[in-house]
Scaffold this active site. Sequence first.
Site, PDB file in Angstrom:
ATOM      1  N   ASP A   7      11.031 -12.245  14.047  1.00  0.00           N
ATOM      2  CA  ASP A   7      11.880 -13.437  14.122  1.00  0.00           C
ATOM      3  C   ASP A   7      13.154 -13.023  14.865  1.00  0.00           C
ATOM      4  O   ASP A   7      13.236 -11.902  15.403  1.00  0.00           O
ATOM      5  CB  ASP A   7      12.135 -14.047  12.732  1.00  0.00           C
ATOM      6  CG  ASP A   7      13.151 -13.273  11.901  1.00  0.00           C
ATOM      7  OD1 ASP A   7      13.581 -12.169  12.319  1.00  0.00           O
ATOM      8  OD2 ASP A   7      13.520 -13.765  10.823  1.00  0.00           O
ATOM      9  N   HIS A   8      14.139 -13.918  14.895  1.00  0.00           N
ATOM     10  CA  HIS A   8      15.370 -13.626  15.634  1.00  0.00           C
ATOM     11  C   HIS A   8      16.084 -12.376  15.102  1.00  0.00           C
ATOM     12  O   HIS A   8      16.686 -11.639  15.861  1.00  0.00           O
ATOM     13  CB  HIS A   8      16.301 -14.841  15.594  1.00  0.00           C
ATOM     14  CG  HIS A   8      16.529 -15.384  14.216  1.00  0.00           C
ATOM     15  ND1 HIS A   8      15.520 -16.006  13.494  1.00  0.00           N
ATOM     16  CD2 HIS A   8      17.617 -15.387  13.405  1.00  0.00           C
ATOM     17  CE1 HIS A   8      15.994 -16.375  12.314  1.00  0.00           C
ATOM     18  NE2 HIS A   8      17.252 -16.002  12.236  1.00  0.00           N
ATOM     19  N   CYS A  64      11.580  -8.640  10.836  1.00  0.00           N
ATOM     20  CA  CYS A  64      12.594  -9.679  10.658  1.00  0.00           C
ATOM     21  C   CYS A  64      13.913  -8.971  10.378  1.00  0.00           C
ATOM     22  O   CYS A  64      14.034  -7.776  10.654  1.00  0.00           O
ATOM     23  CB  CYS A  64      12.187 -10.696   9.593  1.00  0.00           C
ATOM     24  SG  CYS A  64      12.132 -10.107   7.894  1.00  0.00           S
ATOM     25  N   GLY A  65      14.917  -9.675   9.862  1.00  0.00           N
ATOM     26  CA  GLY A  65      16.209  -9.032   9.641  1.00  0.00           C
ATOM     27  C   GLY A  65      16.104  -7.888   8.647  1.00  0.00           C
ATOM     28  O   GLY A  65      16.594  -6.786   8.884  1.00  0.00           O
ATOM     29  N   THR A  66      15.459  -8.164   7.526  1.00  0.00           N
ATOM     30  CA  THR A  66      15.305  -7.155   6.470  1.00  0.00           C
ATOM     31  C   THR A  66      13.905  -6.568   6.420  1.00  0.00           C
ATOM     32  O   THR A  66      13.697  -5.535   5.787  1.00  0.00           O
ATOM     33  CB  THR A  66      15.569  -7.794   5.100  1.00  0.00           C
ATOM     34  OG1 THR A  66      14.621  -8.874   4.942  1.00  0.00           O
ATOM     35  CG2 THR A  66      16.987  -8.320   4.977  1.00  0.00           C
ATOM     36  N   ILE A  68      11.777  -8.082   4.708  1.00  0.00           N
ATOM     37  CA  ILE A  68      11.299  -8.561   3.400  1.00  0.00           C
ATOM     38  C   ILE A  68      10.553  -9.887   3.542  1.00  0.00           C
ATOM     39  O   ILE A  68       9.405 -10.017   3.110  1.00  0.00           O
ATOM     40  CB  ILE A  68      12.471  -8.687   2.404  1.00  0.00           C
ATOM     41  CG1 ILE A  68      13.100  -7.317   2.145  1.00  0.00           C
ATOM     42  CG2 ILE A  68      11.988  -9.300   1.081  1.00  0.00           C
ATOM     43  CD1 ILE A  68      14.411  -7.360   1.364  1.00  0.00           C
ATOM     44  N   HIS A  97      -2.920   5.810   1.167  1.00  0.00           N
ATOM     45  CA  HIS A  97      -3.222   5.309  -0.174  1.00  0.00           C
ATOM     46  C   HIS A  97      -3.616   3.834  -0.202  1.00  0.00           C
ATOM     47  O   HIS A  97      -4.439   3.435  -1.019  1.00  0.00           O
ATOM     48  CB  HIS A  97      -2.007   5.479  -1.102  1.00  0.00           C
ATOM     49  CG  HIS A  97      -1.659   6.905  -1.384  1.00  0.00           C
ATOM     50  ND1 HIS A  97      -0.966   7.298  -2.506  1.00  0.00           N
ATOM     51  CD2 HIS A  97      -1.910   8.054  -0.694  1.00  0.00           C
ATOM     52  CE1 HIS A  97      -0.805   8.617  -2.500  1.00  0.00           C
ATOM     53  NE2 HIS A  97      -1.357   9.097  -1.396  1.00  0.00           N
ATOM     54  N   HIS A 133      -8.397   5.602  -4.293  1.00  0.00           N
ATOM     55  CA  HIS A 133      -7.645   4.613  -3.526  1.00  0.00           C
ATOM     56  C   HIS A 133      -8.521   3.407  -3.177  1.00  0.00           C
ATOM     57  O   HIS A 133      -8.053   2.267  -3.193  1.00  0.00           O
ATOM     58  CB  HIS A 133      -7.063   5.257  -2.270  1.00  0.00           C
ATOM     59  CG  HIS A 133      -6.053   6.313  -2.583  1.00  0.00           C
ATOM     60  ND1 HIS A 133      -4.999   6.108  -3.450  1.00  0.00           N
ATOM     61  CD2 HIS A 133      -5.950   7.603  -2.178  1.00  0.00           C
ATOM     62  CE1 HIS A 133      -4.282   7.210  -3.548  1.00  0.00           C
ATOM     63  NE2 HIS A 133      -4.841   8.135  -2.789  1.00  0.00           N
TER      64      HIS A 133
HETATM   65  C1  RB5 Z   1      16.965 -14.534   9.138  1.00  0.00           C
HETATM   66  O1  RB5 Z   1      18.323 -14.795   9.121  1.00  0.00           O
HETATM   67  C2  RB5 Z   1      16.595 -13.624   7.984  1.00  0.00           C
HETATM   68  O2  RB5 Z   1      16.630 -14.341   6.791  1.00  0.00           O
HETATM   69  C3  RB5 Z   1      15.222 -13.033   8.215  1.00  0.00           C
HETATM   70  O3  RB5 Z   1      15.214 -12.333   9.398  1.00  0.00           O
HETATM   71  C4  RB5 Z   1      14.747 -12.052   7.163  1.00  0.00           C
HETATM   72  O4  RB5 Z   1      15.690 -11.070   6.897  1.00  0.00           O
HETATM   73  C5  RB5 Z   1      14.187 -12.644   5.944  1.00  0.00           C
HETATM   74  O5  RB5 Z   1      13.709 -11.951   5.023  1.00  0.00           O
END
Ligand code: RB5
Length: 143
Positions: A7-8, A64-66, A68, A97, A133
Site C-alpha cells: 500500500d502507500h 504496508c506501513g507496519t 500488520i 517451521h 511441523h
Molecule cells: C496506512 O496508513 C497504514 O495504516 C497501513 O499501511 C498499515 O500500516 C496498516 O496496518
Amino acid sequence: MIAIACDHGGFALKQEIIAHFKENGTPFKDYGCMTTDAVDYPDYAKLVAEAVLSGEAEKGVLICGTGIGISIAANKIPGIRCALCHDVFSAEATRLHNDTNIIALGGRVIGPSHAIKVVDTFLSTPFSNEERHIKRIAKIEEL
Ligand code: RB5
C-alpha cells in the site's frame, strides 16, 4: 516468480526490493500500488494471495506501513500462511517451521538494507518437511 505488492505506506520499500530483484535477476511481478496515493491494503493482499494460490507465483511479498494490516488480510485467505518478519532469524524459522508462502514487512518499521536480507532469507529457505511441523500446519488448516 515472486508476487510483490504494497500500500502507500510500503511503496518506498517495495521500490527498493524491486530494484534488488532486478539486480539479482529474481523474476517478479509487481501487483501495485504504483504511487504513494492512499489505497486500501486488503486489496493488495488479495492480489498477491491469489497469485500464490493459483501457482502463478511461487511466493509473495507484501508491504504496508507496519506490515500488520496487510498480513492480517492475507492470512484471512484459506491456503495463505503469511508471516510478518523484521529479522533474519524469524524469516528463516517461519520457512522451516510454518512453510509460509508470503512474507509481510512494514515500510515504516525496517530499513531497506535489512529488509532485503530478511526477504532474501525468506525466499531462499526451504520448508524443513519435518513431521512435527507438517502436523502443526495441518492443524492450522483445520481451525
Ligand atoms: C496506512 O496508513 C497504514 O495504516 C497501513 O499501511 C498499515 O500500516 C496498516 O496496518
